[in-house]
Design a protein around this motif. Sequence first.
Motif, mmCIF file in Angstrom:
data_model
loop_
_atom_site.group_PDB
_atom_site.id
_atom_site.type_symbol
_atom_site.label_atom_id
_atom_site.label_comp_id
_atom_site.label_asym_id
_atom_site.label_seq_id
_atom_site.Cartn_x
_atom_site.Cartn_y
_atom_site.Cartn_z
ATOM 1 N N TYR A 91 0.825 -1.196 0.000
ATOM 2 C CA TYR A 91 0.000 0.000 0.000
ATOM 3 C C TYR A 91 0.870 1.261 0.000
ATOM 4 C CZ TYR A 91 -3.559 -3.349 1.516
ATOM 5 O OH TYR A 91 -4.400 -4.424 1.603
ATOM 6 N N ASP A 92 0.275 2.363 -0.429
ATOM 7 C CA ASP A 92 0.911 3.674 -0.350
ATOM 8 C C ASP A 92 0.595 4.255 1.027
ATOM 9 O OD1 ASP A 92 1.947 6.154 -0.672
ATOM 10 O OD2 ASP A 92 0.549 6.808 -2.244
ATOM 11 N N ILE A 93 1.580 4.241 1.941
ATOM 12 C CA ILE A 93 1.319 4.619 3.327
ATOM 13 C C ILE A 93 2.160 5.833 3.728
ATOM 14 C CG2 ILE A 93 2.959 2.851 4.126
ATOM 15 C CD1 ILE A 93 1.282 2.680 6.728
ATOM 16 N N VAL A 94 1.521 6.794 4.395
ATOM 17 C CA VAL A 94 2.198 7.949 4.982
ATOM 18 C C VAL A 94 1.821 8.018 6.457
ATOM 19 C CG1 VAL A 94 2.315 9.269 2.835
ATOM 20 C CG2 VAL A 94 0.298 9.473 4.315
ATOM 21 N N SER A 95 2.639 8.757 7.248
ATOM 22 C CA SER A 95 2.426 8.756 8.698
ATOM 23 C C SER A 95 2.394 10.168 9.260
ATOM 24 C CB SER A 95 3.532 7.961 9.393
ATOM 25 O OG SER A 95 3.526 6.615 8.981
ATOM 26 N N SER A 96 1.742 10.282 10.430
ATOM 27 C CA SER A 96 1.696 11.538 11.172
ATOM 28 C C SER A 96 1.703 11.211 12.655
ATOM 29 C CB SER A 96 0.434 12.332 10.798
ATOM 30 O OG SER A 96 0.256 13.430 11.679
ATOM 31 N N ASP A 97 2.301 12.126 13.451
ATOM 32 C CA ASP A 97 2.302 11.913 14.895
ATOM 33 C C ASP A 97 1.050 12.460 15.568
ATOM 34 O OD1 ASP A 97 2.642 14.624 14.797
ATOM 35 O OD2 ASP A 97 4.612 14.648 15.751
ATOM 36 N N GLY A 98 0.106 13.017 14.778
ATOM 37 C CA GLY A 98 -1.159 13.502 15.318
ATOM 38 C C GLY A 98 -1.117 14.939 15.798
ATOM 39 N N SER A 99 0.035 15.580 15.691
ATOM 40 C CA SER A 99 0.137 16.957 16.157
ATOM 41 C C SER A 99 -0.353 17.962 15.116
ATOM 42 C CB SER A 99 1.586 17.273 16.534
ATOM 43 O OG SER A 99 2.435 17.145 15.398
ATOM 44 N N GLU A 100 -0.440 17.539 13.848
ATOM 45 C CA GLU A 100 -0.884 18.437 12.782
ATOM 46 C C GLU A 100 -2.407 18.494 12.746
ATOM 47 O OE1 GLU A 100 1.413 17.461 9.042
ATOM 48 O OE2 GLU A 100 1.924 15.738 10.299
ATOM 49 N N PRO A 101 -2.987 19.615 12.323
ATOM 50 C CA PRO A 101 -4.452 19.675 12.136
ATOM 51 C C PRO A 101 -4.898 18.601 11.149
ATOM 52 C CG PRO A 101 -3.490 21.865 12.061
ATOM 53 C CD PRO A 101 -2.335 20.914 12.061
ATOM 54 N N ILE A 102 -5.942 17.902 11.480
ATOM 55 C CA ILE A 102 -6.327 16.721 10.717
ATOM 56 C C ILE A 102 -6.845 17.056 9.309
ATOM 57 C CG2 ILE A 102 -8.662 16.670 11.677
ATOM 58 C CD1 ILE A 102 -6.455 13.632 10.791
ATOM 59 N N ILE A 103 -7.626 18.136 9.162
ATOM 60 C CA ILE A 103 -8.223 18.437 7.856
ATOM 61 C C ILE A 103 -7.155 18.810 6.822
ATOM 62 C CG2 ILE A 103 -9.875 19.873 6.605
ATOM 63 C CD1 ILE A 103 -11.074 17.766 8.522
ATOM 64 N N PRO A 104 -6.236 19.720 7.112
ATOM 65 C CA PRO A 104 -5.171 19.988 6.140
ATOM 66 C C PRO A 104 -4.345 18.749 5.817
ATOM 67 C CG PRO A 104 -5.255 21.735 7.790
ATOM 68 C CD PRO A 104 -6.170 20.651 8.263
ATOM 69 N N LEU A 105 -4.152 17.887 6.822
ATOM 70 C CA LEU A 105 -3.401 16.656 6.594
ATOM 71 C C LEU A 105 -4.129 15.760 5.589
ATOM 72 C CD1 LEU A 105 -0.839 15.159 7.597
ATOM 73 C CD2 LEU A 105 -2.291 14.033 9.300
ATOM 74 N N LEU A 106 -5.448 15.671 5.732
ATOM 75 C CA LEU A 106 -6.241 14.865 4.801
ATOM 76 C C LEU A 106 -6.266 15.494 3.416
ATOM 77 C CD1 LEU A 106 -9.281 13.950 7.089
ATOM 78 C CD2 LEU A 106 -7.341 12.513 6.510
ATOM 79 N N GLU A 107 -6.371 16.801 3.370
ATOM 80 C CA GLU A 107 -6.374 17.484 2.071
ATOM 81 C C GLU A 107 -5.052 17.281 1.339
ATOM 82 O OE1 GLU A 107 -7.233 21.448 3.269
ATOM 83 O OE2 GLU A 107 -9.433 21.176 3.165
ATOM 84 N N GLN A 108 -3.978 17.175 2.107
ATOM 85 C CA GLN A 108 -2.675 16.995 1.490
ATOM 86 C C GLN A 108 -2.493 15.572 0.948
ATOM 87 O OE1 GLN A 108 0.596 17.680 4.170
ATOM 88 N NE2 GLN A 108 2.145 16.975 2.723
ATOM 89 N N HIS A 109 -2.875 14.581 1.728
ATOM 90 C CA HIS A 109 -2.576 13.188 1.353
ATOM 91 C C HIS A 109 -3.759 12.452 0.728
ATOM 92 C CE1 HIS A 109 1.346 13.416 3.268
ATOM 93 N NE2 HIS A 109 0.776 13.888 4.389
ATOM 94 N N LYS A 110 -4.977 12.897 0.998
ATOM 95 C CA LYS A 110 -6.188 12.264 0.451
ATOM 96 C C LYS A 110 -6.164 10.728 0.631
ATOM 97 C CE LYS A 110 -7.276 15.841 -2.906
ATOM 98 N NZ LYS A 110 -6.387 16.847 -2.280
ATOM 99 N N PRO A 111 -6.112 10.252 1.871
ATOM 100 C CA PRO A 111 -6.056 8.793 2.099
ATOM 101 C C PRO A 111 -7.426 8.135 1.898
ATOM 102 C CG PRO A 111 -6.182 9.938 4.189
ATOM 103 C CD PRO A 111 -6.074 11.008 3.138
ATOM 104 N N ASP A 112 -7.382 6.866 1.558
ATOM 105 C CA ASP A 112 -8.609 6.067 1.493
ATOM 106 C C ASP A 112 -8.966 5.497 2.859
ATOM 107 O OD1 ASP A 112 -9.066 6.064 -1.454
ATOM 108 O OD2 ASP A 112 -7.091 5.115 -1.439
ATOM 109 N N VAL A 113 -7.930 5.252 3.673
ATOM 110 C CA VAL A 113 -8.159 4.662 4.996
ATOM 111 C C VAL A 113 -7.168 5.268 5.985
ATOM 112 C CG1 VAL A 113 -6.663 2.699 4.457
ATOM 113 C CG2 VAL A 113 -8.301 2.499 6.321
ATOM 114 N N ILE A 114 -7.626 5.461 7.226
ATOM 115 C CA ILE A 114 -6.783 6.015 8.280
ATOM 116 C C ILE A 114 -6.640 4.975 9.384
ATOM 117 C CG2 ILE A 114 -6.549 7.842 10.011
ATOM 118 C CD1 ILE A 114 -8.359 9.573 8.247
ATOM 119 N N LEU A 115 -5.395 4.710 9.789
ATOM 120 C CA LEU A 115 -5.109 3.863 10.940
ATOM 121 C C LEU A 115 -4.886 4.804 12.123
ATOM 122 C CD1 LEU A 115 -2.645 1.315 9.282
ATOM 123 C CD2 LEU A 115 -5.139 1.186 9.466
ATOM 124 N N MET A 116 -5.865 4.900 13.006
ATOM 125 C CA MET A 116 -5.890 5.960 14.028
ATOM 126 C C MET A 116 -5.643 5.403 15.427
ATOM 127 S SD MET A 116 -6.348 9.188 14.747
ATOM 128 C CE MET A 116 -7.151 9.910 13.295
#
Length: 370
Positions: A24-49
């Motif tokens: 899969y094409d996977i990217v990561s975040s430590d959760g400190s970034e605002p979630i909406i801009p993060l989603l707009e940037q990466h446009k994931p199909d699924v989030i492992l939260m």
Amino acid sequence: MKILSVDDNPQNRAVLEKALSKQYDIVSSDGSEPIIPLLEQHKPDVILMDIMLGQPFNGYDLVKELRAAPDFENCEVIFISALTSSEDKLAAYGCGGDDYIAKPVDFKELREKLKRVELRIEERNSLKEQYEMASTTAFTSMQQASELGELVTFFTENLEVTDIKILFNNIKRFFSNSGVNCCVEFRIASEFYQFPEQSITDLEREILELGRKAKRITPFGSNMLFNSPQCSMLVKGLRINDEDVIGRIRDNFAILLTIVDSRIDFIEGQIEKNNIRKKALNNLKSQLMDDFGTIKNLCESQDNKIVKLVNDLSQAVQLKIITLGLDEDQESELMCLVDETKDIVEETLGLSFVIEDKLFNITERLKAVE
């Protein structure tokens, strides 16, 4: 399929990336970034939260925020957490999670869940295409007089249905016409059947199981669980703020559940009738086989008695000839009569073998009857 992993532990993020990056094409975040801009940037199909992020907010907060954003309402969320109680899982589902996996992560289980996500995305895209072709919104039809017509149509189309897979497909089509998805558990003759078999999540399975003892209607955020002793229907994606519309929809879905209950009652009755018939047939088979065995034993006993009787008679005649004073012709005639009697007896005994063969064939045919 693109995956976004959100976890404040860098080691956990590295392990997930290493395990999934080849497939899969996977990217990561430590959760400190605002979630909406993060989603707009990466446009994931699924989030492992992750749930406990070590921030002023947790995973529940981030999922609630993304579910409130229309552009990301269909993004699949799998919670990954060491919290494994039923309350934690229900909280995860209620805030918008689609599935749940406990730490430490079993990557075989995670890959199976991701496969189910891909299936659900395909189903959702197919539903979206159908929905757009119909040029209507999810609940326009529910606001019109066709609501009753849909229920009547469902009722009439399922009057003759006795296959639960067909029944589920008809239920699924009914909800698809309303722009929502569903998963269902049928409870028939103390057995449990959950659908859709291939794409239902483990968390949805648990919620359907809770429906066995839950009240009639239970809301989970934008989802609703409808329950009866025979069936639970988890309706997913009711994104409406109008309480009047929600109330009418809830009533219609409750009516649908009543229709489904009546069909399951019929199916259960058919199963009971078939079981009674099968039991009666098995009893009949057993009785007939016992009777045939008795007949066979009686035939064998009778044959043995006849053989002994004829042999005793032959020996008695031979001994008696000596004292009767018969000439050779008379003796010969008498012995011929004895021999003819033996032939007739042997021919009669042959009929016993025919009878035995017929009984054996009947017994074998009875064994094959289900």
